[in-house]
Design an enzyme around this catalytic site. Structure first.
Site, mmCIF file in Angstrom:
data_model
loop_
_atom_site.group_PDB
_atom_site.id
_atom_site.type_symbol
_atom_site.label_atom_id
_atom_site.label_comp_id
_atom_site.label_asym_id
_atom_site.label_seq_id
_atom_site.Cartn_x
_atom_site.Cartn_y
_atom_site.Cartn_z
ATOM 1 N N ASN A 122 0.856 -1.199 0.000
ATOM 2 C CA ASN A 122 0.000 0.000 0.000
ATOM 3 C C ASN A 122 0.884 1.238 0.000
ATOM 4 O O ASN A 122 2.106 1.133 -0.004
ATOM 5 C CB ASN A 122 -0.961 -0.037 1.197
ATOM 6 C CG ASN A 122 -0.200 -0.108 2.506
ATOM 7 O OD1 ASN A 122 0.547 0.795 2.849
ATOM 8 N ND2 ASN A 122 -0.366 -1.217 3.222
ATOM 9 N N ASP A 138 -4.503 -6.210 5.065
ATOM 10 C CA ASP A 138 -5.553 -7.022 5.700
ATOM 11 C C ASP A 138 -5.498 -8.469 5.234
ATOM 12 O O ASP A 138 -5.909 -9.362 5.954
ATOM 13 C CB ASP A 138 -6.926 -6.414 5.388
ATOM 14 C CG ASP A 138 -7.127 -5.106 6.149
ATOM 15 O OD1 ASP A 138 -6.696 -5.051 7.319
ATOM 16 O OD2 ASP A 138 -7.674 -4.147 5.570
ATOM 17 N N ASP A 174 -4.775 -9.523 13.275
ATOM 18 C CA ASP A 174 -4.881 -8.114 13.684
ATOM 19 C C ASP A 174 -3.882 -7.900 14.822
ATOM 20 O O ASP A 174 -4.107 -8.320 15.959
ATOM 21 C CB ASP A 174 -6.313 -7.792 14.136
ATOM 22 C CG ASP A 174 -6.502 -6.303 14.366
ATOM 23 O OD1 ASP A 174 -5.560 -5.655 14.887
ATOM 24 O OD2 ASP A 174 -7.571 -5.783 14.012
ATOM 25 N N PHE A 221 -4.030 3.592 15.148
ATOM 26 C CA PHE A 221 -4.242 4.618 14.130
ATOM 27 C C PHE A 221 -5.411 4.190 13.253
ATOM 28 O O PHE A 221 -5.642 2.992 13.064
ATOM 29 C CB PHE A 221 -2.988 4.796 13.258
ATOM 30 C CG PHE A 221 -2.091 5.881 13.752
ATOM 31 C CD1 PHE A 221 -1.385 5.728 14.930
ATOM 32 C CD2 PHE A 221 -1.964 7.080 13.046
ATOM 33 C CE1 PHE A 221 -0.560 6.741 15.404
ATOM 34 C CE2 PHE A 221 -1.143 8.092 13.506
ATOM 35 C CZ PHE A 221 -0.438 7.932 14.691
ATOM 36 N N LYS A 255 -11.166 -2.579 18.584
ATOM 37 C CA LYS A 255 -9.793 -3.051 18.842
ATOM 38 C C LYS A 255 -9.496 -3.099 20.339
ATOM 39 O O LYS A 255 -8.467 -3.641 20.741
ATOM 40 C CB LYS A 255 -8.783 -2.124 18.162
ATOM 41 C CG LYS A 255 -9.018 -1.957 16.655
ATOM 42 C CD LYS A 255 -7.896 -2.490 15.828
ATOM 43 C CE LYS A 255 -8.249 -2.400 14.348
ATOM 44 N NZ LYS A 255 -7.295 -3.094 13.500
HETATM 45 N N1 CTP Z 1 -3.725 -2.978 12.463
HETATM 46 C C1 CTP Z 1 -2.963 -4.042 12.915
HETATM 47 N N2 CTP Z 1 -3.032 -5.237 12.273
HETATM 48 C C2 CTP Z 1 -3.834 -5.417 11.209
HETATM 49 C C3 CTP Z 1 -4.625 -4.333 10.743
HETATM 50 C C4 CTP Z 1 -4.529 -3.127 11.399
HETATM 51 O O1 CTP Z 1 -2.205 -3.868 13.879
HETATM 52 N N3 CTP Z 1 -3.875 -6.601 10.612
HETATM 53 C C5 CTP Z 1 -3.656 -1.706 13.192
HETATM 54 C C6 CTP Z 1 -3.078 -0.554 12.397
HETATM 55 O O2 CTP Z 1 -1.684 -0.446 12.600
HETATM 56 C C7 CTP Z 1 -3.828 0.622 12.988
HETATM 57 C C8 CTP Z 1 -5.182 0.063 13.351
HETATM 58 O O3 CTP Z 1 -4.987 -1.348 13.482
HETATM 59 O O4 CTP Z 1 -3.249 1.060 14.183
HETATM 60 C C9 CTP Z 1 -6.268 0.317 12.362
HETATM 61 O O5 CTP Z 1 -5.856 -0.079 11.078
HETATM 62 P P1 CTP Z 1 -6.855 0.036 9.850
HETATM 63 O O6 CTP Z 1 -6.193 -0.542 8.647
HETATM 64 O O7 CTP Z 1 -7.372 1.441 9.778
HETATM 65 O O8 CTP Z 1 -8.026 -0.853 10.365
HETATM 66 P P2 CTP Z 1 -8.523 -2.259 10.006
HETATM 67 O O9 CTP Z 1 -8.562 -3.054 11.273
HETATM 68 O O10 CTP Z 1 -7.730 -2.860 8.907
HETATM 69 O O11 CTP Z 1 -10.011 -1.938 9.564
HETATM 70 P P3 CTP Z 1 -10.617 -1.531 8.132
HETATM 71 O O12 CTP Z 1 -9.548 -1.877 7.112
HETATM 72 O O13 CTP Z 1 -11.817 -2.358 8.050
HETATM 73 O O14 CTP Z 1 -10.881 -0.065 8.206
#
Ligand code: CTP
Length: 403
Positions: A211, A280, A309, A326, A344
């Protein structure tokens, strides 16, 4: 960013070839707003002229204890009064020995002894054997014990042709150390673990899914946490950024690697800040060989699995660190961010709009906690990171050492 505005620094030069770097250091200090008074030992004038330093600083350069230009001829007292720091760069073997013993036989050594509470920062510069000599090491330890801060030395090729420890740090490194010195130590003694950057999920040996995260915000936070006195471990996906000074960094590629690296460290951390844009999904079965195009033009079929996650996993740990997440959103920042914070299970979530901050040098943040939303104005990422570190320090529960 004028971090050194309204700051007067006494820059002391002692004899060494690294004096040529002091000219650049002077410029860099001034670029950041500092007013610099230069004091040189007689030995330093053999390597760079007072005229050069005077022309660059736009201020008189002081060489002599008996300099009558200071109102009452007391340069050794007056120059440090009201100064924010005395910075000796380069500091020679001889000058460190003098300082360690409190000798005062020229202007610079005398003003160091007479400086009272003014902080003393020392950037050693010498040949490796001189640096490693037991007497120099003893003097360095004594100077630290007396409250001076040693910056470096660095290691590398030396003017004499030998290679090793003893080189003066580069002007930019010294500048960053001086700036760090003036930051409030709101996280002194804390251990901070961060993730930063994108992750990169292989499709085959040459293709990845990643990304557009640059890692700038995570690296700025790692630097701000280190400046605030924390011991900082950074787990970083692929970025083009330099690891901030004093930060220990583990480089990873995939979300699974990031997860493993974080879990190995999480229980020792006081604070975990998840800044990484973690993919993800990972490709379930990356091909061991480069995928070839189908003759009929059919695209490849990729099967995905969901990545762990990381943040939610750390937040669930019994006795785990205090967690900050974040949320990079493209719309409905407030609703999405508060929902994400609760999902979370973290006390603080930092929201921003992707279109305003991804890959940019500035960012506008909103902090979400159990009391609501708190905006942090748009500013360079390093300033926003420092503001965020202060906000984290205010909210992080104060832990008292167990008796
Ligand atoms: N994060 C993480 N591990 C993942 C996905 C996200 O630790 N597999 C953490 C990111 O570093 C950030 C927070 O979770 O601090 C939110 O990440 P974000 O990508 O915005 O959220 P998602 O859980 O992926 O939700 P969505 O994509 O559905 O918005």
């Amino acid at each position: 960013m004028l971090e050194l505005a309204r700051t007067r620094i006494v820059l002391g030069l002692t004899g060494g070839i690294a004096c040529y770097k002091a000219a650049e250091l002077l410029r860099r200090l001034q670029d950041h707003g500092a007013q610099v008074d230069v004091v040189m030992t007689e030995a330093a004038t053999h390597f760079i002229t007072p005229t050069t330093m005077q022309a660059l600083s736009g201020r008189p350069v002081y060489l002599d204890t008996w300099d009558a230009r200071v109102a009452n001829s007391m340069a050794h007292i007056d120059l440090t009064r009201g100064a924010a720091a005395v910075l000796i760069a380069p500091a020679s073997t001889d000058f460190m020995a003098k300082l360690a013993h409190g000798l005062a036989d020229d202007l610079l050594s005398t003003l160091c002894v007479a400086r009272g509470e003014v902080p003393l920062l020392i950037a050693p510069a010498m040949n490796i054997e001189m640096w490693l000599h037991p007497a120099t090491q003893r003097n360095a330890a004594q100077l630290r014990a007396d409250g001076a801060m040693l910056l470096g030395p660095g290691a590398g090729e030396q003017a004499c042709g030998e290679v090793g420890a003893g080189r003066m740090l580069e002007p930019d490194q010294i500048l960053r150390a001086v700036i760090a010195h003036f930051q409030p130590k709101v996280l002194a003694g804390k251990r901070v673990l961060l993730t930063a950057g994108p992750t990169s999920e292989p499709i085959d040996p040459v293709r990845v899914i990643t990304n557009r995260s640059s890692g700038k915000m995570g690296y700025a936070l790692a630097r701000a946490a280190a400046e605030a006195g924390a011991q900082v471990e950074l787990i970083s996906g692929p970025t083009a950024l330099d690891v901030p000074d004093g930060v220990i960094c583990t480089h990873v590629h995939t979300a699974a690697e990031m997860h493993q690296a974080v879990m190995a460290q999480a229980s020792q951390a006081d604070i975990f800040i998840a800044v990484a844009a973690v993919a993800d999904w990972a490709v379930a079965h990356p091909s061991p060989n480069k995928l070839k195009k189908h003759a009929d033009g059919r695209p490849p079929e990729l099967e995905f699995i969901q990545n762990p996650d990381i943040l939610a996993g750390v937040a669930r740990l019994p006795n785990g660190p205090w967690c900050v997440g974040f949320a990079a959103e493209t719309e409905n920042l407030h609703e999405n961010a508060q929902a994400k914070r609760l999902r979370k299970g973290v006390p603080l979530l930092v929201g921003n709009l992707v279109q305003q901050s991804m890959d940019a040098d500035q960012t506008e943040l909103v902090l979400f906690d159990d009391k609501g939303a708190h905006p942090i104005m748009r500013q360079p990422k390093l300033d926003a990171a420092r503001a965020l570190i202060r906000a984290i320090a205010q909210r992080h529960p104060i832990t008292h050492p167990t008796p």
